[in-house]
Design an enzyme around this catalytic site. Structure first.
Site: not given
Length: 349
Positions: A221-222, A70, A187, A242
């Site tokens: 995604e977050e 992501h 991330d 990830d």
């Protein structure tokens, strides 16, 4: 993975983290990735959510794989323009206010104008506020000091800043001589860089993959639902790439690839996990098995949305996740090597 490939991946990583992309405002970074892939001659398409799907056709077109990373990050959004001319924030993603105290930021208006600022406690000055060190770091006390001459809310609105404008954090990316990469948003832009380099390597080496393989660069995604759609009916294996989370009681470190056994969504597919371990051991790739207790991935989002797939999760080990993060080039290398051998391997089912 060659030294040149590692260097290219890290350079790409630094480019990616420098592009603001809080969840909900990711078009600029998706466009960057899209251009990168098109220059490689890779077939791409966008989904309606704004994510990007790249496809490499393989020898078997009846059984597909999907890998995802992501590109959206943590961030914030303007909740309120205070009478003082400072901004109150609402957070995007799961992190704490104390992790962004003192951070430089950028406010982007709906018209595309960009302003800089600093995220501070309202009670920052120890010469004025007796409780400066004890006051809670929360939405009520944290604010953005804009780098413009403003005296009140009206001055701020004259700049074009309004409730709903996105706020992104300065990544402060650094690559040290000892091989560490320090930055916000590793991330998951570290893994995005790894996947892009993998695609480039497959193309450069003229490798025919055993299965048609899709690469989803997800962009939500977050906030929990980035990779839960656009999964072809032929997809058997779905691998989220990830970060590996580090901390007390964790096995993950900054030097190996982390293979997730279980996270907050439950266990990952057992046979798939064992196959990833087998590939790592056969190719002398440093890895650690781990459980992430407060974590979810694109793969777990896909499972929750009802897809009949085999799901897994791997990634480089990241220290201080959802804050000012750090990893090492050896973790990037081990993750990349595992993926390189994985996409050329046979499926578990």
């Amino acid at each position: 993975m060659t030294k040149t490939n590692v260097e290219e991946t890290i350079h790409l990583l630094t480019q990616l983290v420098s592009i603001p992309s809080p969840s909900g405002n990711t078009n600029e970074v998706i466009t960057y990735v899209e251009k990168y892939l098109k220059e490689l001659g890779v077939e791409t398409k966008r989904n309606r959510k704004g994510g990007l799907i790249a496809t490499l056709h393989g020898a078997d077109n009846e059984n597909h794989r999907m890998l995802t990373a992501h590109v959206d990050t943590l961030g914030a959004i303007v909740k309120e323009i205070k009478p003082s001319g400072r901004l109150k924030l609402d957070l995007i993603g799961g992190f704490t206010y104390n992790s962004i105290e003192g951070e430089y930021c950028q406010i982007e208006t709906s018209s595309g104008k960009k302003f800089t600022g600093t995220i501070l406690m309202h009670q920052t000055s120890v010469h004025v506020y007796k409780d400066a060190s004890k006051a809670e770091r929360n939405q009520a006390n944290m604010e953005v000091r804009i780098d413009e001459v403003v005296h009140n809310a009206e001055d701020v609105r004259k700049l074009g800043i309004e409730v709903g404008d996105f706020v992104s954090f300065d990544p402060r990316v650094q690559v040290t001589e000892s091989g560490f990469i320090k930055s916000r948003h590793l991330d998951d832009k570290a893994s995005v860089a790894i996947l892009l380099q993998l695609i480039k390597q497959v193309k450069a080496e003229n490798i025919t993959l055993p299965y048609t393989t899709h690469f989803l660069i997800s962009n939500n995604e977050e906030i929990g639902y980035g990779g839960n759609s656009n999964i072809t009916p032929e997809t058997v294996e779905y691998l989220a790439v990830d970060m590996g989370a580090m901390g007390d009681g964790q096995s993950t470190d900054e030097y190996t690839v982390s293979i997730c056994v279980k996270d907050a969504s439950g266990p990952y597919h057992y046979e798939f996990r064992k196959n990833l371990v087998k590939i790592a051991e056969e190719n002398e790739i440093g890895y650690k098995l781990d459980i992430y207790p407060y974590y979810g991935s694109d793969a777990s989002a896909a499972i929750r949305s009802g897809h009949d797939i085999v799901h897994g999760l791997i990634g480089p080990g990241i220290d201080s996740s959802h804050a000012y993060e750090r990893t090492h080039q050896s973790s990037i290398e081990n993750t990349a090597n595992l993926l390189y051998h994985y996409v050329q391997s046979k499926m578990v089912l």
